[in-house]
Design a protein around this motif. Structure first.
Motif, PDB file in Angstrom:
ATOM      1  N   GLU A 172     -15.551  -9.253 -27.615  1.00  0.00           N
ATOM      2  CA  GLU A 172     -16.856  -8.777 -27.150  1.00  0.00           C
ATOM      3  C   GLU A 172     -17.403  -7.665 -28.035  1.00  0.00           C
ATOM      4  OE1 GLU A 172     -16.105  -7.724 -23.141  1.00  0.00           O
ATOM      5  OE2 GLU A 172     -16.057  -9.803 -22.416  1.00  0.00           O
ATOM      6  N   GLN A 173     -16.525  -6.964 -28.730  1.00  0.00           N
ATOM      7  CA  GLN A 173     -16.977  -5.901 -29.621  1.00  0.00           C
ATOM      8  C   GLN A 173     -17.375  -6.444 -30.987  1.00  0.00           C
ATOM      9  OE1 GLN A 173     -14.130  -2.676 -30.528  1.00  0.00           O
ATOM     10  NE2 GLN A 173     -15.775  -1.283 -29.943  1.00  0.00           N
ATOM     11  N   GLN A 174     -16.665  -7.481 -31.444  1.00  0.00           N
ATOM     12  CA  GLN A 174     -16.979  -8.092 -32.734  1.00  0.00           C
ATOM     13  C   GLN A 174     -16.574  -9.553 -32.685  1.00  0.00           C
ATOM     14  OE1 GLN A 174     -18.938  -8.312 -35.174  1.00  0.00           O
ATOM     15  NE2 GLN A 174     -18.306  -6.611 -36.478  1.00  0.00           N
ATOM     16  N   ALA A 175     -17.549 -10.440 -32.480  1.00  0.00           N
ATOM     17  CA  ALA A 175     -17.270 -11.851 -32.228  1.00  0.00           C
ATOM     18  C   ALA A 175     -17.254 -12.658 -33.523  1.00  0.00           C
ATOM     19  CB  ALA A 175     -18.316 -12.419 -31.272  1.00  0.00           C
ATOM     20  N   TYR A 176     -16.128 -13.295 -33.784  1.00  0.00           N
ATOM     21  CA  TYR A 176     -16.038 -14.261 -34.879  1.00  0.00           C
ATOM     22  C   TYR A 176     -15.429 -15.564 -34.362  1.00  0.00           C
ATOM     23  CZ  TYR A 176     -17.363 -10.814 -38.386  1.00  0.00           C
ATOM     24  OH  TYR A 176     -18.057  -9.899 -39.119  1.00  0.00           O
ATOM     25  N   ILE A 177     -14.160 -15.528 -33.980  1.00  0.00           N
ATOM     26  CA  ILE A 177     -13.483 -16.721 -33.470  1.00  0.00           C
ATOM     27  C   ILE A 177     -13.222 -16.508 -31.982  1.00  0.00           C
ATOM     28  CG2 ILE A 177     -11.384 -18.108 -33.607  1.00  0.00           C
ATOM     29  CD1 ILE A 177     -11.344 -17.384 -36.613  1.00  0.00           C
ATOM     30  N   LYS A 178     -13.763 -17.384 -31.164  1.00  0.00           N
ATOM     31  CA  LYS A 178     -13.699 -17.207 -29.721  1.00  0.00           C
ATOM     32  C   LYS A 178     -12.284 -17.450 -29.193  1.00  0.00           C
ATOM     33  CE  LYS A 178     -16.059 -18.616 -25.483  1.00  0.00           C
ATOM     34  NZ  LYS A 178     -17.031 -19.565 -24.892  1.00  0.00           N
ATOM     35  N   PRO A 179     -11.782 -16.544 -28.338  1.00  0.00           N
ATOM     36  CA  PRO A 179     -10.468 -16.763 -27.721  1.00  0.00           C
ATOM     37  C   PRO A 179     -10.458 -18.042 -26.895  1.00  0.00           C
ATOM     38  CG  PRO A 179     -11.166 -14.484 -27.441  1.00  0.00           C
ATOM     39  CD  PRO A 179     -12.347 -15.232 -27.975  1.00  0.00           C
ATOM     40  N   LEU A 180      -9.266 -18.622 -26.768  1.00  0.00           N
ATOM     41  CA  LEU A 180      -9.117 -19.906 -26.093  1.00  0.00           C
ATOM     42  C   LEU A 180      -8.054 -19.790 -25.009  1.00  0.00           C
ATOM     43  CD1 LEU A 180     -10.115 -22.948 -26.468  1.00  0.00           C
ATOM     44  CD2 LEU A 180      -7.939 -23.302 -27.658  1.00  0.00           C
ATOM     45  N   SER A 181      -8.381 -20.242 -23.803  1.00  0.00           N
ATOM     46  CA  SER A 181      -7.411 -20.235 -22.708  1.00  0.00           C
ATOM     47  C   SER A 181      -6.647 -21.553 -22.684  1.00  0.00           C
ATOM     48  CB  SER A 181      -8.115 -20.019 -21.364  1.00  0.00           C
ATOM     49  OG  SER A 181      -8.874 -21.166 -21.017  1.00  0.00           O
ATOM     50  N   LEU A 182      -5.534 -21.557 -21.974  1.00  0.00           N
ATOM     51  CA  LEU A 182      -4.732 -22.777 -21.856  1.00  0.00           C
ATOM     52  C   LEU A 182      -5.547 -23.879 -21.183  1.00  0.00           C
ATOM     53  CD1 LEU A 182      -2.042 -24.261 -22.136  1.00  0.00           C
ATOM     54  CD2 LEU A 182      -1.313 -23.226 -19.978  1.00  0.00           C
ATOM     55  N   ARG A 183      -6.336 -23.533 -20.189  1.00  0.00           N
ATOM     56  CA  ARG A 183      -7.176 -24.535 -19.516  1.00  0.00           C
ATOM     57  C   ARG A 183      -8.152 -25.185 -20.497  1.00  0.00           C
ATOM     58  NH1 ARG A 183     -12.212 -24.865 -17.616  1.00  0.00           N
ATOM     59  NH2 ARG A 183     -12.652 -22.740 -18.323  1.00  0.00           N
ATOM     60  N   GLU A 184      -8.799 -24.362 -21.334  1.00  0.00           N
ATOM     61  CA  GLU A 184      -9.749 -24.897 -22.315  1.00  0.00           C
ATOM     62  C   GLU A 184      -9.032 -25.737 -23.360  1.00  0.00           C
ATOM     63  OE1 GLU A 184     -13.117 -21.369 -22.402  1.00  0.00           O
ATOM     64  OE2 GLU A 184     -11.157 -20.988 -23.298  1.00  0.00           O
ATOM     65  N   MET A 185      -7.836 -25.343 -23.735  1.00  0.00           N
ATOM     66  CA  MET A 185      -7.059 -26.105 -24.705  1.00  0.00           C
ATOM     67  C   MET A 185      -6.743 -27.503 -24.180  1.00  0.00           C
ATOM     68  SD  MET A 185      -3.287 -25.209 -26.244  1.00  0.00           S
ATOM     69  CE  MET A 185      -2.379 -26.421 -27.208  1.00  0.00           C
ATOM     70  N   LEU A 186      -6.326 -27.592 -22.927  1.00  0.00           N
ATOM     71  CA  LEU A 186      -5.989 -28.885 -22.330  1.00  0.00           C
ATOM     72  C   LEU A 186      -7.211 -29.788 -22.241  1.00  0.00           C
ATOM     73  CD1 LEU A 186      -3.643 -27.621 -19.479  1.00  0.00           C
ATOM     74  CD2 LEU A 186      -2.963 -28.766 -21.594  1.00  0.00           C
ATOM     75  N   ILE A 187      -8.369 -29.201 -21.938  1.00  0.00           N
ATOM     76  CA  ILE A 187      -9.602 -29.993 -21.891  1.00  0.00           C
ATOM     77  C   ILE A 187      -9.918 -30.568 -23.266  1.00  0.00           C
ATOM     78  CG2 ILE A 187     -12.108 -29.837 -21.569  1.00  0.00           C
ATOM     79  CD1 ILE A 187     -11.567 -27.792 -19.346  1.00  0.00           C
ATOM     80  N   LYS A 188      -9.804 -29.738 -24.309  1.00  0.00           N
ATOM     81  CA  LYS A 188     -10.097 -30.191 -25.668  1.00  0.00           C
ATOM     82  C   LYS A 188      -9.136 -31.290 -26.122  1.00  0.00           C
ATOM     83  CE  LYS A 188     -13.562 -27.448 -26.744  1.00  0.00           C
ATOM     84  NZ  LYS A 188     -14.914 -27.982 -27.066  1.00  0.00           N
TER      85      LYS A 188
END
Length: 387
Positions: A172-188
């Motif tokens: 949130e202070q300096q956005a380049y690569i968005k963090p990924l949660s385990l839930r989002e990983m499984l969806i992808k």
């Protein structure tokens, strides 16, 4: 003549019955009587899975509330190996002196060597542990996981306060690569046409020091790309800058622009407010349009540029970054913007005709239309010139 039961005896009897119905803490354990795993690392070497765990001494951490610790917070690492992921996890139990609790796991790290394995099958095995939630942050790494988990945090704070366990604060202070949660990983991993972009966690010993001694810290230095359950390789942060404009976050990100290839005449602080991807078909040919509306403000101005020119230069820079990231992805045979997913959503008939997406390919000319609109909403202490 029946005997009378004293009223006092009735009260005592009723109280005893109530006490018997109360639940007690018969199996209560102090916080220091369990091994709380906060991070899991997975590697693959010599045809065996290797699992590392990072555990915190919570009895020590609890004493820190409101007081900065004087000494380094100890971190305990566990290691297990086996021919399957499940066997490697169970191997850790062999020499554990305390019951292991997995419910407090907030980070999972995959070494690059394990990404070439069947990720869907591996994740299915991991999620059979009912204690592991869907909320941990996930990363890939080139670094030894054992060394990664042993990194010292600044100010002797516990690792739980680091980027490994809480990446959103830094993003949130300096956005380049968005963090990924385990839930989002499984969806992808299972969603048709989607590409999994796993943040790459590394260490940096060049920017922070304890007195004059280098202090190694965590850093996200790129992405690992997995497309259709197949590992496509690693891509640096510099080559992935286009991704920051194609996400749903409104976190702050810096953009340096200038005339005549001078990259540092104006420094902008940008926020992506709205974006969209549209797919067009012309017979069997597909083409894609990316639209992005971005708001920004001026952080630093080293040359007196008018507002309209700053916005125009920013638009050109964003377009260039989006194109560059797309082309670098093609070099890895990877669809970094998950364009195939939009074909599935918007042109499902074409998707089915092309073998459910298997026969759809990408070429540099497919992303033929990038529309970017930048609007400056604040100039800071600078006064902007008008054309």
């Amino acid at each position: 003549m029946s005997a009378r039961i004293p009223i006092r005896g009735l009260y005592v009897g009723s109280l005893l019955l109530l006490l018997l119905s109360l639940s007690g803490c018969w199996d209560y354990k102090n916080v220091q009587d369990n091994n709380y795993v906060t991070a899991i690392g997975i590697d693959f070497q010599n045809d065996k899975y290797i699992v590392y765990t990072q555990s915190l001494d919570f009895s020590n951490v609890a004493k820190q509330e409101g007081v900065k610790p004087k000494d380094k917070v100890p971190v305990w690492l566990g290691r297990g190996e086996g021919v399957t992921l499940d066997a490697a996890i169970n191997n850790i139990y062999n020499s554990s002196q305390l019951p292991i609790v997995w419910e407090h796991t907030t980070a999972i790290v995959f070494h690059e060597r394990v990404l070439s394995q069947n990720m869907k099958s591996m994740m299915d095995s991991m999620l059979r542990y009912h204690e592991i939630r869907y909320s941990p942050w996930v990363f890939g790494t080139h670094v030894s996981i054992k060394e990664l988990f042993a990194v010292n945090n600044t100010f002797n704070l516990a690792p739980i306060n680091s980027l490994l366990h809480n990446p959103m604060d830094m993003y949130e202070q300096q956005a380049y690569i968005k963090p990924l949660s385990l839930r989002e990983m499984l969806i992808k991993l299972v969603e048709p046409g989607a590409t999994l972009l796993l943040p790459s966690l590394a260490t940096n010993s060049k920017q922070w020091f304890k007195d004059i001694k280098p202090n190694e810290q965590y850093e996200v230095d790129g992405i690992f790309v997995i497309d259709d359950n197949s590992y496509k390789g690693w891509q640096s942060k510099a080559d992935s800058l286009g991704l920051r404009w194609i996400n749903s976050s409104s976190a702050r990100t810096a953009l340096a622009i200038g005339r005549d290839n001078n990259k540092h005449q104006v420094l902008l602080s940008m926020e992506t407010s709205k974006w969209d991807i549209h797919v067009r078909t012309q017979g069997a040919v597909l083409s894609y349009t990316i639209k992005a509306n971005i708001t920004g403000s001026i952080d630093e101005m080293l040359a007196p540029l008018p507002e309209s020119e700053i916005e125009e230069l920013a638009e050109d820079k964003v377009k260039a970054e989006i194109k560059h990231t797309f082309k670098v992805g093609l070099d890895h045979n990877a669809d970094l913007y998950s364009l195939h997913q939009y074909v599935y959503r918007q042109q499902v008939t074409h998707w089915k005709r092309q073998g459910n997406g298997r026969n759809i390919t990408l070429s540099p000319g497919d992303l033929d239309n990038i529309q970017v609109k930048v609007k400056l909403v604040h100039a800071g202490m600078s006064k902007l010139k008008q054309k």
